[in-house]
Design a protein around this motif. Structure first.
Motif, PDB file in Angstrom:
ATOM      1  N   ASN A   2       0.839  -1.190   0.000  1.00  0.00           N
ATOM      2  CA  ASN A   2       0.000   0.000   0.000  1.00  0.00           C
ATOM      3  C   ASN A   2       0.880   1.248   0.000  1.00  0.00           C
ATOM      4  OD1 ASN A   2      -2.197   1.661   0.114  1.00  0.00           O
ATOM      5  ND2 ASN A   2      -2.517   1.419   2.306  1.00  0.00           N
ATOM      6  N   PRO A   4       1.632   5.099   0.027  1.00  0.00           N
ATOM      7  CA  PRO A   4       0.912   6.311   0.435  1.00  0.00           C
ATOM      8  C   PRO A   4       0.524   7.151  -0.769  1.00  0.00           C
ATOM      9  CG  PRO A   4       2.807   5.946   1.854  1.00  0.00           C
ATOM     10  CD  PRO A   4       2.908   4.939   0.750  1.00  0.00           C
ATOM     11  N   LYS A   5      -0.625   7.772  -0.690  1.00  0.00           N
ATOM     12  CA  LYS A   5      -1.178   8.519  -1.818  1.00  0.00           C
ATOM     13  C   LYS A   5      -0.219   9.592  -2.321  1.00  0.00           C
ATOM     14  CE  LYS A   5      -5.175  11.355  -3.101  1.00  0.00           C
ATOM     15  NZ  LYS A   5      -6.433  11.982  -2.611  1.00  0.00           N
ATOM     16  N   VAL A   6       0.438  10.293  -1.414  1.00  0.00           N
ATOM     17  CA  VAL A   6       1.291  11.415  -1.838  1.00  0.00           C
ATOM     18  C   VAL A   6       2.463  10.941  -2.689  1.00  0.00           C
ATOM     19  CG1 VAL A   6       0.677  12.960   0.064  1.00  0.00           C
ATOM     20  CG2 VAL A   6       2.551  11.327   0.360  1.00  0.00           C
ATOM     21  N   LYS A   8       2.405   8.822  -4.975  1.00  0.00           N
ATOM     22  CA  LYS A   8       1.964   8.566  -6.345  1.00  0.00           C
ATOM     23  C   LYS A   8       1.945   9.857  -7.157  1.00  0.00           C
ATOM     24  CE  LYS A   8      -0.930   4.711  -4.814  1.00  0.00           C
ATOM     25  NZ  LYS A   8      -2.312   4.167  -4.718  1.00  0.00           N
ATOM     26  N   ASN A   9       2.275  10.955  -6.469  1.00  0.00           N
ATOM     27  CA  ASN A   9       2.290  12.277  -7.094  1.00  0.00           C
ATOM     28  C   ASN A   9       3.727  12.600  -7.493  1.00  0.00           C
ATOM     29  OD1 ASN A   9       2.486  15.152  -7.430  1.00  0.00           O
ATOM     30  ND2 ASN A   9       0.566  15.402  -6.307  1.00  0.00           N
ATOM     31  N   TYR A  12       5.278  15.842  -6.117  1.00  0.00           N
ATOM     32  CA  TYR A  12       5.600  15.724  -4.692  1.00  0.00           C
ATOM     33  C   TYR A  12       6.905  14.955  -4.504  1.00  0.00           C
ATOM     34  CZ  TYR A  12       5.321  14.391   0.226  1.00  0.00           C
ATOM     35  OH  TYR A  12       5.613  14.196   1.558  1.00  0.00           O
ATOM     36  N   LEU A 132      -0.113  19.290  -3.985  1.00  0.00           N
ATOM     37  CA  LEU A 132      -0.977  18.384  -3.227  1.00  0.00           C
ATOM     38  C   LEU A 132      -2.355  18.997  -3.022  1.00  0.00           C
ATOM     39  CD1 LEU A 132       1.358  17.084  -0.348  1.00  0.00           C
ATOM     40  CD2 LEU A 132       0.669  15.846  -2.410  1.00  0.00           C
ATOM     41  N   GLU A 135      -6.709  17.846   1.115  1.00  0.00           N
ATOM     42  CA  GLU A 135      -6.873  16.699   2.023  1.00  0.00           C
ATOM     43  C   GLU A 135      -5.590  15.899   2.217  1.00  0.00           C
ATOM     44  OE1 GLU A 135      -8.348  15.403  -2.127  1.00  0.00           O
ATOM     45  OE2 GLU A 135      -8.484  17.169  -0.810  1.00  0.00           O
ATOM     46  N   ASP A 136      -4.571  16.153   1.388  1.00  0.00           N
ATOM     47  CA  ASP A 136      -3.308  15.411   1.500  1.00  0.00           C
ATOM     48  C   ASP A 136      -2.203  16.223   2.183  1.00  0.00           C
ATOM     49  OD1 ASP A 136      -4.419  13.244   0.215  1.00  0.00           O
ATOM     50  OD2 ASP A 136      -3.708  13.841  -1.778  1.00  0.00           O
ATOM     51  N   GLN A 139      -0.689  14.596   5.414  1.00  0.00           N
ATOM     52  CA  GLN A 139       0.139  13.438   5.063  1.00  0.00           C
ATOM     53  C   GLN A 139       1.426  13.885   4.383  1.00  0.00           C
ATOM     54  OE1 GLN A 139      -0.777  10.717   1.674  1.00  0.00           O
ATOM     55  NE2 GLN A 139      -0.973   9.126   3.241  1.00  0.00           N
TER      56      GLN A 139
END
Length: 414
Positions: A2, A4-6, A8-9, A12, A132, A135-136, A139
């Motif tokens: 898994n 972290p969403k950030v 995948k940017n 970032y 970002l 909401e991110d 994180q």
């Protein structure tokens, strides 16, 4: 796995790795430069002056740096800052290779590097909300802090070990190399849509006034700046004398000093872990509580001359609390301030907070030439606690539980 969403940017990631590499190399500079001054002078005041000189540009140039960050390409500012820093830091080893030593040159290098950072930091921090979504932010900021604190764990230990092998001066080559690498990474940062200011000569006075006006008209930002200013009076006094305390009072070697700075990174790692779990607590409340813990840790340093474990525990508490305060202060500003004003607001509040550090550092350094550092530590911790308690009486502190972001904006701008 898994991810972290950030992470995948892509944008970032560029910011993340550029910052991480730069911070790693900076530890070699931060450990070696005060030790070089100590070897030349054995003076507490001259070592404290290094700390003060590194902070003064943040006060002098932060407003200009923030104004430029809102008008000029943030990418260009960061690239220029890192590449120029890579060249400047090499002046110190070059000077010693020529068998010449000058405190003035050492202080000048510290001043120029800090000046470049005063322009670099507002651009870096105000670039985060551009890459970002809202909401991110927690994180994203938490992972920045986690990376910084992992580097804080690794960097000083490696720096201390390398200093023992090649000397205080030669390790600065590592700092120069990492600045060069960080600047190269920032070249790959994809900038947002071109601003309407592109191609125009940036204005300074009017944007600076707008940033200051926003801070003074937003109660929570003004209160936060003043409370952190007070906390930094105590923090600056201890921080400016801490290296002298380790080297002169406890008589640690450079390797042992590096280990102390590494172990204290446990505190920030814990703080990063807690930051996300405490996100429902009002940010101002966490800032106030963190300031109280900073003061407690500074006072308890009085036991560290006899017990090394007390030294480590106190530093873990202090650095962890500083990190928790910083994460919430960064996020609070990013949440409340419009993106077109963020660079100026960051620099304005940063200037106010940093103004306390050189003042307290120079006073503490002067006093340390005549009295023990222990009563200075006690006084500094007391100041941090008192200023934090005062913060409970301001708009920074929410007494009736957490509020939504929109409610906080409405309350604190009225």
């Amino acid at each position: 796995m898994n991810i972290p969403k950030v992470f995948k940017n892509r944008r970032y990631l560029v910011l993340f790795f550029g910052m991480t590499i730069s911070k790693f190399g900076m530890w070699f500079f931060m450990i070696s430069l005060p030790l070089i001054v100590y070897d030349l002078t054995q003076s507490a005041s001259k070592m404290a002056l290094v700390f003060a000189i590194e902070i003064i540009p943040q006060v002098l140039f932060s407003l200009i740096g923030g104004a430029l960050a809102d008008q000029v390409s943030k990418k260009k500012i960061m690239v220029f800052g890192d590449f120029t820093s890579a060249l400047i830091v090499l002046i110190v080893p070059l000077m010693f290779w020529m068998e010449y030593s000058s405190l003035f040159v050492i202080y000048a290098v510290a001043f120029v590097l800090a000046s470049l950072a005063a322009f670099h930091h507002p651009s870096f921090e105000s670039a985060v909300p551009e890459v970002l979504p809202h909401e991110d932010l927690i994180q994203g900021n938490s992972y920045f802090r986690l990376s910084e604190n992992i580097i804080t764990f690794i960097g000083p230990a490696v720096a201390g070990f390398m200093i023992a092998i090649v000397g205080n001066v030669n390790v600065l080559l590592v700092t120069g190399a990492t600045f060069l690498c960080a600047g190269t990474i920032f070249l790959f940062l994809k900038s947002p849509s071109p601003s309407q200011n592109v191609g125009k000569i940036p204005k300074l006075l009017k944007p600076i006034k707008e940033g200051l006006k926003y801070v003074f008209s937003t109660k929570i930002l003004l209160a936060g700046s003043l409370v952190i200013f007070g906390i930094n009076i105590g923090f600056g006094a201890v921080e400016s004398l801490f290296m002298f305390f380790l080297r002169d009072y406890i008589q640690f070697t450079s390797t042992q000093i590096g280990m102390v700075f590494s172990l204290q990174a446990i505190g920030p790692v814990i703080a990063v872990f807690l930051a996300g779990r405490l996100k429902h607590i009002p940010r101002g409340n966490i800032i106030v509580f963190s300031g109280i813990l900073i003061g407690i840790g500074q006072i308890l340093l009085i036991f560290s001359q006899s017990y090394v474990i007390a030294l480590i525990v106190c530093q873990i508490l202090i650095k962890g609390s500083v990190t928790l305060l910083a994460i919430n202060w960064f996020t609070l500003r990013q949440e409340l301030v419009p993106s077109n004003l963020l660079g100026r607001v960051i620099s304005s509040t940063r200037m106010a907070a940093f103004l306390a550090l050189p003042i307290s550092a120079m006073i503490a350094g002067f006093l340390a030439d005549f009295i023990s550092v222990i009563p200075i530590f006690i006084a500094a911790g007391t100041i941090a606690i008192v200023c934090s308690l005062i913060g409970m009486k301001t708009s920074l502190f929410v007494k009736n539980g957490p509020k939504t972001l929109n409610e906080k904006v409405d309350i604190h701008q009225n």
